[in-house]
Scaffold this motif. Structure first.
Motif, PDB file in Angstrom:
ATOM      1  N   ALA A  64      42.139  50.088  42.925  1.00 44.46           N
ATOM      2  CA  ALA A  64      40.871  50.812  43.086  1.00 44.46           C
ATOM      3  C   ALA A  64      39.844  49.979  43.833  1.00 44.46           C
ATOM      4  N   GLN A  65      39.983  48.662  43.785  1.00 47.65           N
ATOM      5  CA  GLN A  65      38.985  47.791  44.388  1.00 47.65           C
ATOM      6  C   GLN A  65      39.227  47.511  45.870  1.00 47.65           C
ATOM      7  N   ILE A  66      40.460  47.752  46.339  1.00 47.00           N
ATOM      8  CA  ILE A  66      40.733  47.412  47.745  1.00 47.00           C
ATOM      9  C   ILE A  66      41.333  48.539  48.581  1.00 47.00           C
ATOM     10  N   VAL A 106      43.982  33.270  41.835  1.00 43.05           N
ATOM     11  CA  VAL A 106      42.554  33.386  42.145  1.00 43.05           C
ATOM     12  C   VAL A 106      42.175  34.863  42.239  1.00 43.05           C
ATOM     13  N   TRP A 107      41.104  35.246  41.575  1.00 40.97           N
ATOM     14  CA  TRP A 107      40.452  36.524  41.828  1.00 40.97           C
ATOM     15  C   TRP A 107      39.335  36.246  42.811  1.00 40.97           C
ATOM     16  N   SER A 108      39.445  36.644  44.083  1.00 37.75           N
ATOM     17  CA  SER A 108      40.377  37.616  44.587  1.00 37.75           C
ATOM     18  C   SER A 108      40.726  37.270  46.033  1.00 37.75           C
ATOM     19  N   TYR A 117      40.462  34.420  33.000  1.00 38.71           N
ATOM     20  CA  TYR A 117      39.352  33.620  32.458  1.00 38.71           C
ATOM     21  C   TYR A 117      38.187  33.596  33.437  1.00 38.71           C
ATOM     22  N   TYR A 118      37.000  33.887  32.950  1.00 37.22           N
ATOM     23  CA  TYR A 118      35.789  33.791  33.771  1.00 37.22           C
ATOM     24  C   TYR A 118      34.734  32.854  33.202  1.00 37.22           C
ATOM     25  N   GLN A 119      34.406  33.021  31.915  1.00 34.31           N
ATOM     26  CA  GLN A 119      33.330  32.189  31.369  1.00 34.31           C
ATOM     27  C   GLN A 119      33.355  32.235  29.845  1.00 34.31           C
ATOM     28  N   PHE A 168      48.660  48.972  35.532  1.00 36.92           N
ATOM     29  CA  PHE A 168      47.400  49.675  35.263  1.00 36.92           C
ATOM     30  C   PHE A 168      46.226  48.717  35.318  1.00 36.92           C
ATOM     31  N   HIS A 169      45.339  48.969  36.274  1.00 36.40           N
ATOM     32  CA  HIS A 169      44.100  48.194  36.391  1.00 36.40           C
ATOM     33  C   HIS A 169      42.947  49.204  36.444  1.00 36.40           C
ATOM     34  N   TRP A 170      42.797  49.970  35.372  1.00 31.44           N
ATOM     35  CA  TRP A 170      41.613  50.784  35.064  1.00 31.44           C
ATOM     36  C   TRP A 170      41.495  52.133  35.770  1.00 31.44           C
ATOM     37  N   ALA A 186      23.990  40.015  29.207  1.00 31.63           N
ATOM     38  CA  ALA A 186      25.449  40.130  29.223  1.00 31.63           C
ATOM     39  C   ALA A 186      25.895  41.450  29.826  1.00 31.63           C
ATOM     40  N   PHE A 187      27.198  41.516  30.084  1.00 31.30           N
ATOM     41  CA  PHE A 187      27.820  42.762  30.527  1.00 31.30           C
ATOM     42  C   PHE A 187      27.067  43.364  31.711  1.00 31.30           C
ATOM     43  N   GLY A 188      26.878  42.539  32.736  1.00 37.22           N
ATOM     44  CA  GLY A 188      26.240  43.046  33.936  1.00 37.22           C
ATOM     45  C   GLY A 188      24.748  43.262  33.758  1.00 37.22           C
ATOM     46  N   LEU A 226      49.326  45.843  31.702  1.00 40.06           N
ATOM     47  CA  LEU A 226      47.913  46.232  31.732  1.00 40.06           C
ATOM     48  C   LEU A 226      47.035  45.100  32.216  1.00 40.06           C
ATOM     49  N   ASN A 227      45.886  45.472  32.793  1.00 40.77           N
ATOM     50  CA  ASN A 227      44.812  44.525  33.025  1.00 40.77           C
ATOM     51  C   ASN A 227      43.692  44.739  32.019  1.00 40.77           C
ATOM     52  N   GLU A 228      43.353  43.714  31.280  1.00 42.50           N
ATOM     53  CA  GLU A 228      42.142  43.664  30.456  1.00 42.50           C
ATOM     54  C   GLU A 228      41.831  44.945  29.687  1.00 42.50           C
ATOM     55  N   PRO A 229      42.691  45.312  28.757  1.00 44.36           N
ATOM     56  CA  PRO A 229      42.330  46.467  27.920  1.00 44.36           C
ATOM     57  C   PRO A 229      41.014  46.250  27.170  1.00 44.36           C
ATOM     58  N   THR A 282      46.087  34.732  35.188  1.00 47.03           N
ATOM     59  CA  THR A 282      46.282  35.857  36.105  1.00 47.03           C
ATOM     60  C   THR A 282      45.013  36.202  36.893  1.00 47.03           C
ATOM     61  N   GLU A 283      43.853  35.674  36.459  1.00 53.35           N
ATOM     62  CA  GLU A 283      42.619  35.788  37.243  1.00 53.35           C
ATOM     63  C   GLU A 283      41.690  34.637  36.894  1.00 53.35           C
ATOM     64  N   ASN A 284      41.027  34.121  37.930  1.00 55.39           N
ATOM     65  CA  ASN A 284      39.920  33.179  37.758  1.00 55.39           C
ATOM     66  C   ASN A 284      39.205  33.160  39.101  1.00 55.39           C
ATOM     67  N   PHE A 303      35.485  46.141  45.987  1.00 52.34           N
ATOM     68  CA  PHE A 303      34.639  47.040  45.186  1.00 52.34           C
ATOM     69  C   PHE A 303      34.554  46.485  43.767  1.00 52.34           C
ATOM     70  N   GLU A 304      33.400  45.900  43.458  1.00 50.87           N
ATOM     71  CA  GLU A 304      33.250  45.224  42.171  1.00 50.87           C
ATOM     72  C   GLU A 304      32.695  46.207  41.118  1.00 50.87           C
ATOM     73  N   TRP A 305      33.433  47.280  40.887  1.00 48.72           N
ATOM     74  CA  TRP A 305      33.142  48.212  39.792  1.00 48.72           C
ATOM     75  C   TRP A 305      31.676  48.620  39.760  1.00 48.72           C
ATOM     76  N   ALA A 306      31.010  48.462  38.626  1.00 50.33           N
ATOM     77  CA  ALA A 306      29.630  48.941  38.473  1.00 50.33           C
ATOM     78  C   ALA A 306      28.654  48.258  39.429  1.00 50.33           C
TER      79      ALA A 306
HETATM   80  C1  GBH Z   1      37.834  41.113  35.868  1.00 45.88           C
HETATM   81  O1  GBH Z   1      37.125  41.515  34.725  1.00 45.88           O
HETATM   82  C2  GBH Z   1      38.558  42.306  36.415  1.00 45.88           C
HETATM   83  O2  GBH Z   1      39.924  42.304  36.024  1.00 45.88           O
HETATM   84  C3  GBH Z   1      38.441  42.460  37.900  1.00 45.88           C
HETATM   85  O3  GBH Z   1      38.842  43.748  38.271  1.00 45.88           O
HETATM   86  C4  GBH Z   1      37.033  42.155  38.333  1.00 45.88           C
HETATM   87  O4  GBH Z   1      36.813  42.437  39.681  1.00 45.88           O
HETATM   88  C5  GBH Z   1      36.785  40.692  38.046  1.00 45.88           C
HETATM   89  O5  GBH Z   1      37.001  40.409  36.712  1.00 45.88           O
HETATM   90  C6  GBH Z   1      35.380  40.240  38.400  1.00 45.88           C
HETATM   91  O6  GBH Z   1      34.438  40.908  37.628  1.00 45.88           O
HETATM   92  O7  GBH Z   1      27.866  39.221  31.502  1.00 45.88           O
HETATM   93  O8  GBH Z   1      27.955  36.835  31.134  1.00 45.88           O
HETATM   94  O9  GBH Z   1      28.654  38.346  29.365  1.00 45.88           O
HETATM   95  C7  GBH Z   1      36.002  40.795  34.339  1.00 45.88           C
HETATM   96  C8  GBH Z   1      36.114  40.061  33.027  1.00 45.88           C
HETATM   97  C9  GBH Z   1      34.861  39.367  31.103  1.00 45.88           C
HETATM   98  C10 GBH Z   1      33.975  39.005  33.220  1.00 45.88           C
HETATM   99  C11 GBH Z   1      33.455  39.417  30.507  1.00 45.88           C
HETATM  100  C12 GBH Z   1      32.578  39.065  32.692  1.00 45.88           C
HETATM  101  C13 GBH Z   1      31.154  38.917  30.759  1.00 45.88           C
HETATM  102  C14 GBH Z   1      30.155  38.046  31.469  1.00 45.88           C
HETATM  103  N1  GBH Z   1      34.813  39.869  32.453  1.00 45.88           N
HETATM  104  N2  GBH Z   1      32.506  38.694  31.321  1.00 45.88           N
HETATM  105  S1  GBH Z   1      28.549  38.127  30.811  1.00 45.88           S
END
Ligand code: GBH
Length: 456
Positions: A25-27, A408-410, A295-297, A126-128, A313-315, A170-173, A368-370, A415-418
């Motif tokens: 969906a993102q590319i 590496v993501w990506s 893993y992101y943070q 499945f990635h959302w 948080a959460f965007g 699945l990706n990140e249920p 699988t992602e960072n 298209f970064e979702w929201a």
């Molecule tokens: C992944 O999810 C997705 O699999 C991927 O599609 C997406 O493009 C990529 O990451 C980048 O967003 O607001 O400080 O609380 C994201 C996993 C876990 C990352 C929760 C953000 C909360 C950060 N997310 N985290 S915060």
């Protein structure tokens, strides 16, 4: 000590898998082409209110038409593997029933192109991008979606299984449950808070049923990509540690333990889930060949303030005050353009804690992602981010965690979702006017680092 990205990385094992990740969906774009059905994200974006820059995934990076160019970029980068996702509504436009041969043909061509370039294809099933027809019937809130998912998995394995050697269900249920069904930041935009929990159980069940379907088709080497991060309590006060424990339970343990241990981490919570939960757990916990971690943070969590959490948080959304935890800003670390703190050592901490928690029940791990969002083609910050995280990963391996790969993501800005196209995670820059691809400094840095690793 601050790592210096101009120094060579520590040496990783010879058979370590290096890769990059993307999702359909993102590319892909081409949402109306060759018989693809609508996805929940097409509809969510068409509603137009929730994507921050008012954009949608209709064109994205146009990868559907430019995949040859993108595979050439992978070849030059020198990665051994590419993690992409198969768009369920391309293969099964209504989510069930008739299979769309033209949709499968695309992945068939992509897999052949990758193999010709010496890059191993690793599909995520499945990635959302839930087919909208299933979403209208309740999506992942209903059990049938898990069954339909397994049927679709069987179709994909039947077509690609002769060439694909490694699969992801699945990706990140966790993220789809929380952001899609719990808070409404992502498609399908539901705001059910704790009533979103059935979506977690049905995704996990879908994972288990898909593992069965894949194995029945002869597939080996199956994993899942769960998102995880350390949860730090905001203080030693009881209210804060309890809030942090609950956050850890919902975002980490709820998705790891059914898969790894065959049980839910909490009795009371398991009691809220639909279906014959004990029987389902048998299906969900079939042995996996490896366990994927995105893993992101880390997240700093405290008890909610009376007026609800601040927009940290959460965007950056304001969390509803009835949530019993509140993520807080972590002071003292650099931040990406997304505002997420850059904490490489938390990756070491996460992996070591997984090993301690799950012992021999934890199969070999693959990251699988960072990755990170930064502007610009001369992206020194991304180089520092990747360098720091690879050193932290190596430290976890030195401490005895069995890690077999890093993605590496990506590959591309996408298209970064929201957030729409405003956040750029790519090693390769995409000009959204011309769709021209330009490798960034981080792409060249990774290419050189991989050459160096291969020399050893
Ligand atoms: C992944 O999810 C997705 O699999 C991927 O599609 C997406 O493009 C990529 O990451 C980048 O967003 O607001 O400080 O609380 C994201 C996993 C876990 C990352 C929760 C953000 C909360 C950060 N997310 N985290 S915060």
């Amino acid at each position: 000590t601050v790592p210096d990205p101009s120094l060579p990385l520590p040496r990783f094992p010879r058979d370590f898998v290096w890769g990059v990740s993307t999702s359909a969906a993102q590319i892909e774009g081409a949402v109306g082409e060759d018989g693809r059905g609508r996805s929940a994200w097409d509809v969510f974006a068409a509603e137009g209110r929730r994507i921050k820059d008012g954009s949608d995934p209709r064109v994205a990076t146009d990868h559907y038409h430019r995949y040859r160019e993108d595979v050439a970029l992978l070849g030059e980068l020198g990665v051994g593997a590419y993690r992409f996702s198969v768009a369920w509504p391309r293969v099964a436009p209504d989510g069930s029933g008739a299979v769309n041969g033209a949709g499968l043909d695309f992945y068939d061509r992509l897999v052949d192109e990758l193999l010709a370039a010496g890059v191993a294809p690793i599909p995520t099933l499945f990635h959302w991008d839930t087919p909208q027809a299933l979403e209208e019937g309740g999506g992942w809130l209903v059990r049938e979606t898990a069954e339909r998912f397994a049927a679709y998995a069987e179709v994909v394995a039947g077509r690609l299984g002769d060439r694909v050697e490694r699969w992801i269900t699945l990706n990140e249920p966790a993220e789809l449950t929380l952001l899609g069904y719990g808070l409404g930041q992502h498609a399908p935009g539901r705001q059910l808070l704790f009533e979103a929990l059935p979506a977690a159980h049905h995704q996990l069940l879908g994972h288990g049923l898909a593992v069965q379907a894949l194995r029945a088709q002869g597939a080996r080497n199956i994993g899942i990509a769960n998102s995880h991060g350390p949860t730090w309590p905001a203080s030693a006060a009881e209210a804060d540690t309890a809030a942090a424990d609950l956050y850890d339970l919902l975002l980490n343990r709820l998705f790891a333990e059914p898969v790894l241990l065959g049980r839910y981490p909490d009795e009371e919570l398991a009691g809220l889930l639909p279906g014959p939960v004990a029987e389902d757990l048998e299906i969900i916990s079939q042995p996996l060949d490896w366990y994927g971690i995105n893993y992101y943070q880390p997240t700093l969590v405290g008890a909610p303030a009376a007026e609800g959490s601040g927009p940290t948080a959460f965007g950056g959304i304001q969390l509803p005050p009835e949530l019993p935890f509140a993520p807080r800003e972590i002071p003292g670390y650099p931040r990406t353009d997304f505002g997420w703190p850059v904490v490489p050592e938390a990756l070491t901490e996460l992996l070591v804690s997984f090993r301690e928690r799950y012992g021999d029940r934890l199969p070999p791990v693959v990251i699988t992602e960072n990755g990170c969002a930064y502007e610009g083609i001369e992206d020194g910050e991304r180089i520092a981010f990747l360098d720091g995280h690879l050193r932290a990963l190596h430290a976890a391996m030195d401490a005895g965690v069995d890690v077999r790969g890093y993605f590496v993501w990506s590959l591309l800005d996408n298209f970064e979702w929201a957030e729409g196209y405003a956040r750029r995670f790519g090693l390769v820059h995409v000009d959204y006017e011309t769709l021209r691809r330009t490798p960034k400094a981080s792409y060249r840095w990774l290419r050189d680092a991989l050459r160096e690793q291969a020399r050893g």
